[in-house]
Design a protein around this motif. Structure first.
Motif, PDB file in Angstrom:
ATOM      1  N   ILE A 108       0.820  -1.215   0.000  1.00  0.00           N
ATOM      2  CA  ILE A 108       0.000   0.000   0.000  1.00  0.00           C
ATOM      3  C   ILE A 108       0.858   1.273   0.000  1.00  0.00           C
ATOM      4  N   GLU A 109       1.964   1.246   0.732  1.00  0.00           N
ATOM      5  CA  GLU A 109       2.784   2.459   0.790  1.00  0.00           C
ATOM      6  C   GLU A 109       3.449   2.732  -0.556  1.00  0.00           C
ATOM      7  N   GLU A 110       3.865   1.686  -1.234  1.00  0.00           N
ATOM      8  CA  GLU A 110       4.444   1.826  -2.586  1.00  0.00           C
ATOM      9  C   GLU A 110       3.425   2.460  -3.540  1.00  0.00           C
ATOM     10  N   VAL A 111       2.184   1.999  -3.448  1.00  0.00           N
ATOM     11  CA  VAL A 111       1.119   2.520  -4.317  1.00  0.00           C
ATOM     12  C   VAL A 111       0.853   3.994  -4.026  1.00  0.00           C
ATOM     13  N   LEU A 112       0.721   4.340  -2.751  1.00  0.00           N
ATOM     14  CA  LEU A 112       0.421   5.723  -2.382  1.00  0.00           C
ATOM     15  C   LEU A 112       1.569   6.663  -2.751  1.00  0.00           C
ATOM     16  N   GLU A 113       2.784   6.211  -2.556  1.00  0.00           N
ATOM     17  CA  GLU A 113       3.952   7.037  -2.887  1.00  0.00           C
ATOM     18  C   GLU A 113       3.985   7.327  -4.384  1.00  0.00           C
ATOM     19  N   ASN A 114       3.642   6.327  -5.165  1.00  0.00           N
ATOM     20  CA  ASN A 114       3.629   6.477  -6.624  1.00  0.00           C
ATOM     21  C   ASN A 114       2.505   7.392  -7.093  1.00  0.00           C
ATOM     22  N   LEU A 115       1.294   7.142  -6.606  1.00  0.00           N
ATOM     23  CA  LEU A 115       0.121   7.893  -7.072  1.00  0.00           C
ATOM     24  C   LEU A 115       0.081   9.317  -6.540  1.00  0.00           C
ATOM     25  N   ASN A 116       0.659   9.527  -5.370  1.00  0.00           N
ATOM     26  CA  ASN A 116       0.660  10.849  -4.759  1.00  0.00           C
ATOM     27  C   ASN A 116       1.353  11.892  -5.635  1.00  0.00           C
ATOM     28  N   LYS A 117       2.263  11.438  -6.479  1.00  0.00           N
ATOM     29  CA  LYS A 117       2.999  12.354  -7.363  1.00  0.00           C
ATOM     30  C   LYS A 117       2.136  12.844  -8.517  1.00  0.00           C
ATOM     31  N   LYS A 118       1.086  12.074  -8.854  1.00  0.00           N
ATOM     32  CA  LYS A 118       0.309  12.385 -10.062  1.00  0.00           C
ATOM     33  C   LYS A 118      -1.148  12.756  -9.799  1.00  0.00           C
ATOM     34  N   TYR A 119      -1.664  12.364  -8.637  1.00  0.00           N
ATOM     35  CA  TYR A 119      -3.090  12.546  -8.373  1.00  0.00           C
ATOM     36  C   TYR A 119      -3.310  13.169  -6.992  1.00  0.00           C
ATOM     37  N   ARG A 120      -4.514  13.733  -6.817  1.00  0.00           N
ATOM     38  CA  ARG A 120      -4.962  14.177  -5.492  1.00  0.00           C
ATOM     39  C   ARG A 120      -5.573  12.958  -4.814  1.00  0.00           C
ATOM     40  N   LEU A 121      -5.053  12.581  -3.649  1.00  0.00           N
ATOM     41  CA  LEU A 121      -5.498  11.360  -2.974  1.00  0.00           C
ATOM     42  C   LEU A 121      -6.360  11.674  -1.759  1.00  0.00           C
ATOM     43  N   LEU A 122      -7.437  10.877  -1.599  1.00  0.00           N
ATOM     44  CA  LEU A 122      -8.358  11.032  -0.477  1.00  0.00           C
ATOM     45  C   LEU A 122      -8.517   9.694   0.241  1.00  0.00           C
ATOM     46  N   VAL A 123      -8.942   9.761   1.497  1.00  0.00           N
ATOM     47  CA  VAL A 123      -9.452   8.583   2.207  1.00  0.00           C
ATOM     48  C   VAL A 123     -10.934   8.815   2.435  1.00  0.00           C
ATOM     49  N   LEU A 124     -11.764   7.880   1.975  1.00  0.00           N
ATOM     50  CA  LEU A 124     -13.205   7.931   2.224  1.00  0.00           C
ATOM     51  C   LEU A 124     -13.575   6.628   2.917  1.00  0.00           C
ATOM     52  N   THR A 125     -13.924   6.712   4.188  1.00  0.00           N
ATOM     53  CA  THR A 125     -14.157   5.493   4.956  1.00  0.00           C
ATOM     54  C   THR A 125     -15.375   5.635   5.866  1.00  0.00           C
ATOM     55  N   LYS A 126     -15.933   4.498   6.246  1.00  0.00           N
ATOM     56  CA  LYS A 126     -16.976   4.465   7.264  1.00  0.00           C
ATOM     57  C   LYS A 126     -16.325   4.124   8.604  1.00  0.00           C
ATOM     58  N   GLY A 127     -17.087   4.240   9.669  1.00  0.00           N
ATOM     59  CA  GLY A 127     -16.577   3.851  10.975  1.00  0.00           C
ATOM     60  C   GLY A 127     -16.694   4.975  11.984  1.00  0.00           C
ATOM     61  N   ASP A 128     -16.107   4.728  13.138  1.00  0.00           N
ATOM     62  CA  ASP A 128     -16.116   5.696  14.226  1.00  0.00           C
ATOM     63  C   ASP A 128     -15.025   6.741  13.974  1.00  0.00           C
ATOM     64  N   LEU A 129     -15.378   8.006  14.058  1.00  0.00           N
ATOM     65  CA  LEU A 129     -14.450   9.099  13.730  1.00  0.00           C
ATOM     66  C   LEU A 129     -13.149   9.003  14.525  1.00  0.00           C
ATOM     67  N   LEU A 130     -13.256   8.887  15.839  1.00  0.00           N
ATOM     68  CA  LEU A 130     -12.066   8.863  16.692  1.00  0.00           C
ATOM     69  C   LEU A 130     -11.183   7.665  16.364  1.00  0.00           C
ATOM     70  N   ASP A 131     -11.802   6.510  16.175  1.00  0.00           N
ATOM     71  CA  ASP A 131     -11.053   5.290  15.892  1.00  0.00           C
ATOM     72  C   ASP A 131     -10.348   5.374  14.539  1.00  0.00           C
ATOM     73  N   GLN A 132     -11.045   5.879  13.531  1.00  0.00           N
ATOM     74  CA  GLN A 132     -10.431   5.974  12.199  1.00  0.00           C
ATOM     75  C   GLN A 132      -9.303   7.004  12.185  1.00  0.00           C
ATOM     76  N   GLU A 133      -9.488   8.107  12.882  1.00  0.00           N
ATOM     77  CA  GLU A 133      -8.411   9.106  12.974  1.00  0.00           C
ATOM     78  C   GLU A 133      -7.194   8.504  13.675  1.00  0.00           C
ATOM     79  N   ARG A 134      -7.454   7.720  14.725  1.00  0.00           N
ATOM     80  CA  ARG A 134      -6.370   7.084  15.465  1.00  0.00           C
ATOM     81  C   ARG A 134      -5.604   6.103  14.566  1.00  0.00           C
TER      82      ARG A 134
END
Length: 230
Positions: A108-134
């Motif tokens: 996953i880190e290899e993918v994000l490092e590669n794509l971060n150079k070319k695209y705007r990246l977001l995280v869109l997730t469900k779950g508990d806010l505090l837990d996901q932030e943690r």
């Protein structure tokens, strides 16, 4: 090229960036052992799932709602005879889940490092806010993302409202995730693009029937394979 217009790529978090569902399955098994005097493991699993579905509109997604559903299920399955000691152990199971280390999925880190150079990246997730932030903080992946959104649900309207709010054109948007129901089909239905990265364990609530599947999205066996498309 299918993805030539893409400018923004969003990733689901649980079981797309890091391991999650495996921990729920382990705790369900431990929960069933705690209640083995009252019912079979299969029945306990079924009743817990029903309780989760009943409570979903009240508590939303995440570990805290799961904990409360376990407590309520234990009371019902035991006809109110469950001891304070066992209830305490159930709460401890939930606390253990919250404090689990974050285990990144391979590549996953290899993918994000590669794509971060070319695209705007977001995280869109469900779950508990505090837990996901943690979890995001523990993961060390925060630096790759322009925006993180913990959504109450992931239906067509939730996505469309968010894309409108962030001023993102759906034709320039790609969603990558492990859930057909939450990460793929809603995006396809509003005119975006999606790539499905199946995880070996899927929560029953996130499964779809085969006739809901489609050839409108790509499927990869490993997150690294998305680099072949982008």
């Amino acid at each position: 090229m299918k993805y030539k217009n893409i400018k923004v790529i969003a990733f689901d978090a649980d079981d797309t960036l890091w391991v999650n569902e495996t921990y729920f399955r382990d705790v369900e098994h431990k929960f069933a052992k705690l209640l083995s005097a009252y019912e079979t493991e299969n029945t306990i699993d079924q009743e817990l799932f029903k309780m989760e579905m009943k409570n979903l509109p009240i508590y939303g997604y995440g570990i805290k709602g799961f904990m409360l559903s376990m407590v309520e299920s234990a009371i019902e399955l035991s006809n109110g005879k469950i001891s304070n000691k066992v209830l305490s152990e159930i709460i401890d199971l939930g606390k253990e889940m919250i404090s689990m280390p974050v285990e990144l999925l391979d590549g996953i880190e290899e993918v994000l490092e590669n794509l971060n150079k070319k695209y705007r990246l977001l995280v869109l997730t469900k779950g508990d806010l505090l837990d996901q932030e943690r979890k995001l903080e523990k993961s060390g992946l925060t630096k790759y993302f322009h925006h993180v959104e913990v959504m109450s649900d992931k239906k067509e309207k939730n996505y469309q409202d968010l894309l409108d709010h962030l001023e993102i054109n759906v034709n320039e948007f790609l969603m990558i995730g492990n859930s057909l129901k939450s990460d793929v089909l809603p995006i396809i239905n509003i005119g975006g693009k999606a790539i499905h990265v199946p995880f070996h364990t899927t929560w029953q609530h996130e499964t779809v029937s085969p006739n809901e599947e489609s050839d409108a999205y790509d499927v990869v066996k490993n997150i690294v394979e998305v680099l072949n498309y982008l």
